[in-house]
Design an enzyme around this catalytic site. Structure first.
Site, mmCIF file in Angstrom:
data_model
loop_
_atom_site.group_PDB
_atom_site.id
_atom_site.type_symbol
_atom_site.label_atom_id
_atom_site.label_comp_id
_atom_site.label_asym_id
_atom_site.label_seq_id
_atom_site.Cartn_x
_atom_site.Cartn_y
_atom_site.Cartn_z
ATOM 1 N N ARG A 55 0.805 -1.225 0.000
ATOM 2 C CA ARG A 55 0.000 0.000 0.000
ATOM 3 C C ARG A 55 0.839 1.277 0.000
ATOM 4 N NH1 ARG A 55 -2.666 -3.979 1.560
ATOM 5 N NH2 ARG A 55 -0.962 -4.392 2.999
ATOM 6 N N THR A 56 1.849 1.341 0.862
ATOM 7 C CA THR A 56 2.619 2.582 0.945
ATOM 8 C C THR A 56 3.337 2.866 -0.362
ATOM 9 O OG1 THR A 56 2.926 2.316 3.333
ATOM 10 C CG2 THR A 56 4.438 3.788 2.199
ATOM 11 N N LYS A 84 25.746 -5.296 -2.498
ATOM 12 C CA LYS A 84 27.196 -5.287 -2.712
ATOM 13 C C LYS A 84 27.917 -4.503 -1.619
ATOM 14 C CE LYS A 84 26.279 -5.162 -7.693
ATOM 15 N NZ LYS A 84 26.466 -4.374 -8.940
ATOM 16 N N ARG A 106 11.844 3.406 2.622
ATOM 17 C CA ARG A 106 11.490 2.482 3.702
ATOM 18 C C ARG A 106 12.728 1.658 4.034
ATOM 19 N NH1 ARG A 106 6.125 -1.088 4.330
ATOM 20 N NH2 ARG A 106 5.453 1.001 4.937
ATOM 21 N N HIS A 134 6.364 6.153 11.147
ATOM 22 C CA HIS A 134 5.774 6.023 9.808
ATOM 23 C C HIS A 134 4.872 7.248 9.619
ATOM 24 C CE1 HIS A 134 4.309 4.515 6.162
ATOM 25 N NE2 HIS A 134 3.942 3.289 6.500
#
Length: 448
Positions: A55-56, A84, A106, A134
């Site tokens: 959703r985000t 890496k 995120r 959030h």
């Protein structure tokens, strides 16, 4: 942090006036989602997601496309240069310097968005940093409350489920406290709000937790020690019962899932996690309460209440698009919030000597040590008490030193309170400080 660039790292980065303006812009966007493509043509948003999201990520990408901009997405950072060994700081410098006009991030580490904002040449939006915050989900949740209830101040909202690890809840309680809402915490036993969140509610918002009489919440609160978080106002004194502050009427019930991806070996089994179904919603106090959930859900909300008119969690997700359109528009300076940028009151100070005093193993100051300069926020000068500038957890240090005098002091001494914040350094032991050349603390002679 780059000067002149506006980031959204925490819900604290916005004033209440700005949040209200975002609601109004979002409402206007929602009325004509296809008529906004003139706002961001030629601009590009980069989605950097080190953790899974549906959703985000999609709502941000949908929002940017509806504003007329473009999207580039690294939705699985395990296949990026991070695999890496590339640092987060280097990634955002490259992406923001060459590829995009705004970064939506995120990350699994608490404080990652703040670190990214220090190095990014474009705005950074925190789409969730570990179990810390959030803020855009919080704005979506507040927007839903505003639409459904017409206001946020003074409403009664119950927060249930996993309050310990839910970053959505942590941002949400700060914002609700700022707006003056009454919060009733009904956590899964063992998953109460973290101590650092409760401490901040006390110190910055004057919110004192009191026991809640949640008997009128029925089965939902049967196994939970409910806590009422609200400024104790005179008109509320009449609501106290032998069991605590009575929960008589609820405007909104916010359910959360078990955040099992963050659980440690010491966390209890979720076999008996709180459940919300028709039986729990039958409580008289919940008769008019809207039911919210940030999604995804597991078994904590029964599908049998999906068609209940009180259940708005799918509307809640849909409304994430217009509110994120408003967020993008504001940070890209395509819409005006009508007020000067909010000045965050809590100043962050660098720690220039000694080891990193933050003990949180999932703090970005631990997981991204190559480019991180430890920082702290001072909460109290007597005794000296501070919090990590990234993850917000309290710094446990019985000794503090002054980088100018190189004198060591016990943190609750009169001498410690005189040290300038930008000269403070923290030590877990006297031996640690002495090894770095600090002089031993002067202690009063024992009384004969």
């Amino acid at each position: 942090m780059q000067s002149g660039i506006r980031h959204l790292v925490s819900i604290d980065d916005l004033s209440l006036t700005e949040i209200q303006a975002l609601f109004e812009h979002a409402q206007a966007f929602a009325a004509d989602l296809r008529g906004c493509s003139h706002l961001c043509p030629g601009l590009i948003s980069a989605s950097l997601f080190y953790e899974p999201s549906t959703r985000t990520r999609l709502s941000f990408e949908s929002a940017m496309l509806r504003l007329g901009g473009g999207v580039i997405s690294a939705a699985e950072m395990k296949t990026s240069s991070a695999s890496k060994g590339e640092s987060l700081a280097d990634t955002v410098r490259v992406v923001g310097g060459s590829y995009a006009d705004v970064i939506v991030l995120r990350h699994a580490s608490e404080g990652a968005a703040r670190l990214a904002a220090q190095f990014s040449p474009v705005p950074v939006i925190n789409a969730g940093d570990g179990s810390h915050e959030h803020p855009t989900q919080t704005l979506c949740d507040l927007y839903n409350l505003w639409l459904e209830r017409g206001r946020i101040d003074g409403i009664n909202i119950v927060l249930a489920g996993d309050l310990r690890y839910s970053r959505t809840i942590h941002s949400f309680v700060y914002a609700l406290a700022r707006f003056g809402a009454n919060i009733v915490c009904v956590p899964q036993p063992g998953f109460e709000l973290p101590a650092y969140v409760m401490q901040r509610l006390r110190e910055e918002f004057g919110v004192e937790p009191v026991r809640a009489d949640a008997s009128r919440l029925g089965d939902l609160a049967q196994a939970s020690d409910a806590v009422y978080l609200t400024p104790q106002k005179p008109h509320q004194l009449s609501l106290f019962t032998d069991g605590g502050l009575a929960v008589e009427r609820v405007d909104a019930l916010y359910m959360t899932r078990p955040q099992t991806e963050r659980y440690t070996e010491g966390d209890s089994s979720m076999l008996a996690f709180q459940h919300l179904g028709k039986e729990q919603l039958a409580a008289e106090s919940l008769r008019d309460a809207v039911v919210m959930h940030p999604l995804p859900r597991r078994d904590e909300i029964s599908p049998e209440i999906d068609e209940d008119p009180r259940s708005i969690y799918f509307k809640q997700a849909a409304r994430g698009v217009p509110i994120r359109m408003a967020i993008l528009g504001a940070l890209l300076e395509r819409i005006d919030l009508g007020t000067a940028p909010h000045e965050v009151a809590s100043r962050l100070y660098p720690i220039s000597r000694g080891e990193n005093p933050c003990a949180n193993p999932t703090c970005v100051s631990r997981t991204e040590s190559r480019h991180v300069k430890p920082m702290f926020r001072l909460a109290s000068r007597f005794p000296v008490r501070a919090y990590c500038g990234y993850c917000s957890q309290e710094i446990v240090a019985p000794f503090v030193g002054c980088t100018t005098t190189e004198h060591l002091h016990e943190r609750d001494s009169q001498a410690a309170r005189k040290i300038r914040p930008d000269h403070l350094v923290f030590f877990k032991s006297e031996a640690q400080a002495l090894a770095l050349g600090f002089s031993a603390p002067v202690r009063p002679s024992p009384v004969p």
